[in-house]
Motif scaffolding. Structure first.
Motif, PDB file in Angstrom:
ATOM      1  N   SER A 152    -106.377  60.083  -2.352  1.00  0.00           N
ATOM      2  CA  SER A 152    -105.031  60.027  -2.909  1.00  0.00           C
ATOM      3  C   SER A 152    -104.994  58.914  -3.939  1.00  0.00           C
ATOM      4  O   SER A 152    -106.011  58.257  -4.210  1.00  0.00           O
ATOM      5  CB  SER A 152    -104.001  59.777  -1.801  1.00  0.00           C
ATOM      6  OG  SER A 152    -104.149  58.460  -1.270  1.00  0.00           O
ATOM      7  N   LYS A 153    -103.824  58.668  -4.524  1.00  0.00           N
ATOM      8  CA  LYS A 153    -103.689  57.597  -5.496  1.00  0.00           C
ATOM      9  C   LYS A 153    -103.955  56.229  -4.868  1.00  0.00           C
ATOM     10  O   LYS A 153    -104.270  55.275  -5.579  1.00  0.00           O
ATOM     11  CB  LYS A 153    -102.291  57.625  -6.113  1.00  0.00           C
ATOM     12  CG  LYS A 153    -102.026  58.827  -7.008  1.00  0.00           C
ATOM     13  CD  LYS A 153    -100.646  58.751  -7.631  1.00  0.00           C
ATOM     14  CE  LYS A 153    -100.391  59.935  -8.549  1.00  0.00           C
ATOM     15  NZ  LYS A 153     -99.036  59.882  -9.170  1.00  0.00           N
ATOM     16  N   GLN A 154    -103.829  56.148  -3.561  1.00  0.00           N
ATOM     17  CA  GLN A 154    -103.973  54.863  -2.880  1.00  0.00           C
ATOM     18  C   GLN A 154    -105.265  54.727  -2.079  1.00  0.00           C
ATOM     19  O   GLN A 154    -105.660  53.611  -1.754  1.00  0.00           O
ATOM     20  CB  GLN A 154    -102.773  54.627  -1.939  1.00  0.00           C
ATOM     21  CG  GLN A 154    -101.447  54.490  -2.674  1.00  0.00           C
ATOM     22  CD  GLN A 154    -100.286  54.309  -1.723  1.00  0.00           C
ATOM     23  OE1 GLN A 154    -100.135  55.066  -0.764  1.00  0.00           O
ATOM     24  NE2 GLN A 154     -99.456  53.302  -1.960  1.00  0.00           N
ATOM     25  N   LEU A 155    -105.937  55.819  -1.775  1.00  0.00           N
ATOM     26  CA  LEU A 155    -107.101  55.760  -0.884  1.00  0.00           C
ATOM     27  C   LEU A 155    -108.309  56.429  -1.525  1.00  0.00           C
ATOM     28  O   LEU A 155    -108.224  57.547  -2.033  1.00  0.00           O
ATOM     29  CB  LEU A 155    -106.774  56.442   0.446  1.00  0.00           C
ATOM     30  CG  LEU A 155    -107.873  56.409   1.517  1.00  0.00           C
ATOM     31  CD1 LEU A 155    -108.139  54.973   1.958  1.00  0.00           C
ATOM     32  CD2 LEU A 155    -107.497  57.283   2.703  1.00  0.00           C
ATOM     33  N   ARG A 156    -109.458  55.719  -1.473  1.00  0.00           N
ATOM     34  CA  ARG A 156    -110.713  56.268  -1.971  1.00  0.00           C
ATOM     35  C   ARG A 156    -111.835  55.825  -1.051  1.00  0.00           C
ATOM     36  O   ARG A 156    -111.706  54.855  -0.298  1.00  0.00           O
ATOM     37  CB  ARG A 156    -110.984  55.788  -3.396  1.00  0.00           C
ATOM     38  CG  ARG A 156    -111.148  54.277  -3.542  1.00  0.00           C
ATOM     39  CD  ARG A 156    -111.181  53.878  -5.012  1.00  0.00           C
ATOM     40  NE  ARG A 156    -111.472  52.465  -5.222  1.00  0.00           N
ATOM     41  CZ  ARG A 156    -110.565  51.494  -5.220  1.00  0.00           C
ATOM     42  NH1 ARG A 156    -109.293  51.793  -4.991  1.00  0.00           N
ATOM     43  NH2 ARG A 156    -110.923  50.239  -5.438  1.00  0.00           N
ATOM     44  N   GLY A 157    -112.956  56.560  -1.097  1.00  0.00           N
ATOM     45  CA  GLY A 157    -114.089  56.237  -0.247  1.00  0.00           C
ATOM     46  C   GLY A 157    -115.400  56.482  -0.958  1.00  0.00           C
ATOM     47  O   GLY A 157    -115.478  57.246  -1.933  1.00  0.00           O
ATOM     48  N   MET A 168    -112.491  43.294   3.230  1.00  0.00           N
ATOM     49  CA  MET A 168    -112.125  42.511   2.054  1.00  0.00           C
ATOM     50  C   MET A 168    -110.656  42.686   1.721  1.00  0.00           C
ATOM     51  O   MET A 168    -110.029  43.699   2.043  1.00  0.00           O
ATOM     52  CB  MET A 168    -112.948  42.926   0.839  1.00  0.00           C
ATOM     53  CG  MET A 168    -112.493  44.220   0.198  1.00  0.00           C
ATOM     54  SD  MET A 168    -113.004  44.383  -1.528  1.00  0.00           S
ATOM     55  CE  MET A 168    -112.230  45.976  -1.947  1.00  0.00           C
ATOM     56  N   ALA A 169    -110.090  41.675   1.065  1.00  0.00           N
ATOM     57  CA  ALA A 169    -108.770  41.732   0.463  1.00  0.00           C
ATOM     58  C   ALA A 169    -108.940  41.215  -0.950  1.00  0.00           C
ATOM     59  O   ALA A 169    -109.467  40.118  -1.162  1.00  0.00           O
ATOM     60  CB  ALA A 169    -107.776  40.878   1.240  1.00  0.00           C
ATOM     61  N   LYS A 170    -108.474  41.990  -1.942  1.00  0.00           N
ATOM     62  CA  LYS A 170    -108.755  41.659  -3.341  1.00  0.00           C
ATOM     63  C   LYS A 170    -107.537  41.936  -4.200  1.00  0.00           C
ATOM     64  O   LYS A 170    -106.968  43.028  -4.145  1.00  0.00           O
ATOM     65  CB  LYS A 170    -109.951  42.484  -3.824  1.00  0.00           C
ATOM     66  CG  LYS A 170    -110.302  42.316  -5.304  1.00  0.00           C
ATOM     67  CD  LYS A 170    -111.478  43.236  -5.640  1.00  0.00           C
ATOM     68  CE  LYS A 170    -111.820  43.201  -7.119  1.00  0.00           C
ATOM     69  NZ  LYS A 170    -112.897  44.155  -7.451  1.00  0.00           N
ATOM     70  N   SER A 225    -105.379  50.953  -1.609  1.00  0.00           N
ATOM     71  CA  SER A 225    -104.622  50.168  -2.586  1.00  0.00           C
ATOM     72  C   SER A 225    -103.130  50.414  -2.370  1.00  0.00           C
ATOM     73  O   SER A 225    -102.551  51.339  -2.957  1.00  0.00           O
ATOM     74  CB  SER A 225    -105.023  50.561  -4.022  1.00  0.00           C
ATOM     75  OG  SER A 225    -106.403  50.363  -4.231  1.00  0.00           O
ATOM     76  N   PRO A 226    -102.478  49.601  -1.530  1.00  0.00           N
ATOM     77  CA  PRO A 226    -101.047  49.806  -1.266  1.00  0.00           C
ATOM     78  C   PRO A 226    -100.189  49.573  -2.493  1.00  0.00           C
ATOM     79  O   PRO A 226     -99.107  50.144  -2.614  1.00  0.00           O
ATOM     80  CB  PRO A 226    -100.740  48.784  -0.169  1.00  0.00           C
ATOM     81  CG  PRO A 226    -101.785  47.729  -0.314  1.00  0.00           C
ATOM     82  CD  PRO A 226    -103.013  48.448  -0.788  1.00  0.00           C
ATOM     83  N   LEU A 227    -100.667  48.700  -3.402  1.00  0.00           N
ATOM     84  CA  LEU A 227     -99.979  48.409  -4.653  1.00  0.00           C
ATOM     85  C   LEU A 227    -101.025  48.372  -5.769  1.00  0.00           C
ATOM     86  O   LEU A 227    -102.206  48.125  -5.501  1.00  0.00           O
ATOM     87  CB  LEU A 227     -99.248  47.067  -4.579  1.00  0.00           C
ATOM     88  CG  LEU A 227     -98.082  46.968  -3.589  1.00  0.00           C
ATOM     89  CD1 LEU A 227     -97.626  45.515  -3.478  1.00  0.00           C
ATOM     90  CD2 LEU A 227     -96.927  47.865  -4.009  1.00  0.00           C
ATOM     91  N   PRO A 228    -100.620  48.597  -7.023  1.00  0.00           N
ATOM     92  CA  PRO A 228    -101.591  48.494  -8.122  1.00  0.00           C
ATOM     93  C   PRO A 228    -102.266  47.129  -8.138  1.00  0.00           C
ATOM     94  O   PRO A 228    -101.630  46.098  -7.939  1.00  0.00           O
ATOM     95  CB  PRO A 228    -100.711  48.705  -9.367  1.00  0.00           C
ATOM     96  CG  PRO A 228     -99.542  49.494  -8.886  1.00  0.00           C
ATOM     97  CD  PRO A 228     -99.282  49.014  -7.493  1.00  0.00           C
ATOM     98  N   LYS A 229    -103.578  47.118  -8.343  1.00  0.00           N
ATOM     99  CA  LYS A 229    -104.404  45.908  -8.444  1.00  0.00           C
ATOM    100  C   LYS A 229    -104.633  45.217  -7.110  1.00  0.00           C
ATOM    101  O   LYS A 229    -105.286  44.171  -7.073  1.00  0.00           O
ATOM    102  CB  LYS A 229    -103.797  44.908  -9.435  1.00  0.00           C
ATOM    103  CG  LYS A 229    -103.581  45.457 -10.828  1.00  0.00           C
ATOM    104  CD  LYS A 229    -104.889  45.836 -11.495  1.00  0.00           C
ATOM    105  CE  LYS A 229    -104.674  46.310 -12.925  1.00  0.00           C
ATOM    106  NZ  LYS A 229    -105.937  46.642 -13.606  1.00  0.00           N
ATOM    107  N   LEU A 230    -104.136  45.760  -6.027  1.00  0.00           N
ATOM    108  CA  LEU A 230    -104.345  45.180  -4.702  1.00  0.00           C
ATOM    109  C   LEU A 230    -105.206  46.137  -3.883  1.00  0.00           C
ATOM    110  O   LEU A 230    -104.822  47.283  -3.656  1.00  0.00           O
ATOM    111  CB  LEU A 230    -103.011  44.935  -4.003  1.00  0.00           C
ATOM    112  CG  LEU A 230    -103.088  44.386  -2.571  1.00  0.00           C
ATOM    113  CD1 LEU A 230    -103.762  43.015  -2.563  1.00  0.00           C
ATOM    114  CD2 LEU A 230    -101.697  44.300  -1.955  1.00  0.00           C
TER     115      LEU A 230
END
Length: 456
Positions: free
Chosen positions: A380-385, A451-453, A419-424
């Motif tokens: 989705s727009k928020q999840l990738r693997g 990780m948290a980035k 990515s719950p928010l853009p760039k996070l």
């Protein structure tokens, strides 16, 4: 023109209204006629005043950009103040733009090895280093490590002159330098230079990725590198020329040398011939494909010391690499690389040495091959693997290296990044790695990493 037409229509409409009013009041007395004429005169005066105000406002707006900037201070009510009064780079060329970027990244890792422990200060505790995977020892417990030292900051300056010349510079740092404190209190680390280069049109000079590296093909990993066993990964000083899809560069030469009989390699910084790297890349909506070549002068030159004789020898080395990214629709892509030749220093932070000394103290090159393949899927727009596999194998002259030299290294990775928010980005990754020696002994390493980035 638009204002004149507007006033013309208004006057026409007014005249029509007056005509109708006069027609309807033909029988009115003289007092009513006088009142109507006075109203018409009042309306005409108001229209004239409105036109004068509009003309004055247009003249003030046209003159505003040429006015000198006001002194810093509180903005007037309803007026938006500028972000800054003067440029960030007062000594730069006119029209220079400045970009500041980077990210804050914190890693949390659980690591287990089955053939001995990683030392407390080992770099392999912070990122996957295949050459440090313990082999031939006893089982160890699981170790926990955390750190934010891979966070980075960069500054880019770009200019396009009146003659359409393009020039600029870029510098980037992270915090992976040697420890300046300890984990008891400060967790302080030194600033490390990653990139520092300037460019002018097609020319670049400074430290950055080797032309032999294809950064666009690197997988989306939680680890600092990812498929370290099979990836070309070097940053070094160079002079590079770029023309369209073609690049060629002269780069800093180094030769890593293993002592006769095996052991830790040492670096030889001798010789007058730089490494020569060249690359050509094809690009399209389907992705990209690149082929790169590397020519090297492997060299050692040591003065006699005590009973140890002087050593001086050189040997030609070369390597080829193909890599790319293949887009499979909007939600999938394959990234890959395959390299072969005399390139050990360029692979996986130097899993093994470039060369070894033979019985006559001459150099014998250690050739090999390395590669990886990675699949990325966007859920989705928020999840990738990502799923990736990497491997490298080396052709050691065992008569000189001994059986303790690394024969092969491989790893498998699986991750999810949310990515719950853009760039996070918040990610989790599991890695299983293995290193095998020429003796047949091997060792495994397992790592679960979080990780948290936040990128900016």
């Amino acid at each position: 023109m638009a204002i004149s037409l507007h006033f013309s229509l208004r006057r026409s409409a007014l005249a029509a209204a007056v005509f109708l009013s006069l027609a309807g009041a033909a029988q009115a007395d003289s007092r009513s006629e006088a009142a109507l004429e006075a109203r018409i005169a009042q309306l005409e005066q108001q229209l004239a005043e409105l036109k004068t105000a509009v003309d004055a406002q247009k003249k003030a707006s046209a003159a505003a950009p040429a006015a000198a900037p006001a002194a810093a201070g509180p903005a007037a009510p309803g007026v938006k103040a500028p972000i800054q009064v003067t440029t960030l780079t007062p000594g730069a060329n006119p029209g220079t733009t400045v970009k500041i970027g980077g990210f804050i990244k914190t890693d949390f890792m659980l690591t287990r090895t089955d053939s001995g422990q990683l030392a407390d200060s080992a770099t392999g505790r912070d990122l996957y280093l295949p050459g440090q995977t313990p082999v031939g020892g006893n089982n160890s417990n699981t170790d926990y490590d955390a750190g934010a030292k891979f966070s980075r900051v960069n500054i880019g300056v770009d200019t396009v002159t009146e003659n359409n010349d393009k020039l600029g510079a870029f510098v980037e740092f992270d915090f992976f330098g040697g420890a300046l404190g300890n984990e008891n209190a400060t967790n302080t680390y030194g600033v490390t230079l990653r990139h520092a280069y300037a460019y002018w049109n097609k020319w670049l000079a400074g430290q950055t990725w080797s032309t032999f590296v294809d950064t666009a093909a690197l997988p989306d990993a939680v680890d600092f590198v990812g498929p370290t066993d099979g990836v070309v990964f070097v940053r070094q000083p160079q002079v590079r020329y770029t023309s369209g899809n073609f690049q060629i560069s002269l780069e800093d030469p180094q030769t890593t040398v293993m002592p006769r009989g095996g052991g830790a390699s040492v670096s030889s910084d001798r010789g007058a011939v730089p490494d020569l790297a060249a690359r050509y890349t094809w690009k399209g909506s389907w992705g990209h494909f690149g082929i790169a070549a590397l020519l090297r002068d492997l060299r050692v030159d040591r003065a006699a010391a005590g009973t140890a004789p002087a050593i001086e020898d050189s040997r030609f080395g070369g390597a080829l690499s193909v890599s790319g990214k293949w887009n499979l629709g909007e939600k999938n892509d394959i990234r890959y690389q395959l390299s072969a030749g005399s390139m050990s220093r360029y692979i996986g932070f130097g899993i093994t040495a470039d060369s070894v000394l033979d019985a006559d103290n001459n150099l014998e090159s250690i050739d090999g091959w390395a590669g990886y393949v990675a699949w990325r899927h966007i859920f989705s727009k928020q999840l990738r693997g990502n799923v990736m596999y990497a491997r490298s194998d080396y052709d050691n002259p065992v008569a000189y290296t001994g059986t303790g030299a690394t024969k092969s290294s491989s790893s498998f990775r699986l991750n999810l990044i949310y990515s719950p928010l853009p760039k996070l980005d918040v990610g989790v990754e599991y890695m299983l790695g293995r290193r095998e020696l020429e003796s047949g002994a091997d060792g495994d390493i397992d790592r679960l990493q979080f990780m948290a980035k936040y990128s900016f």
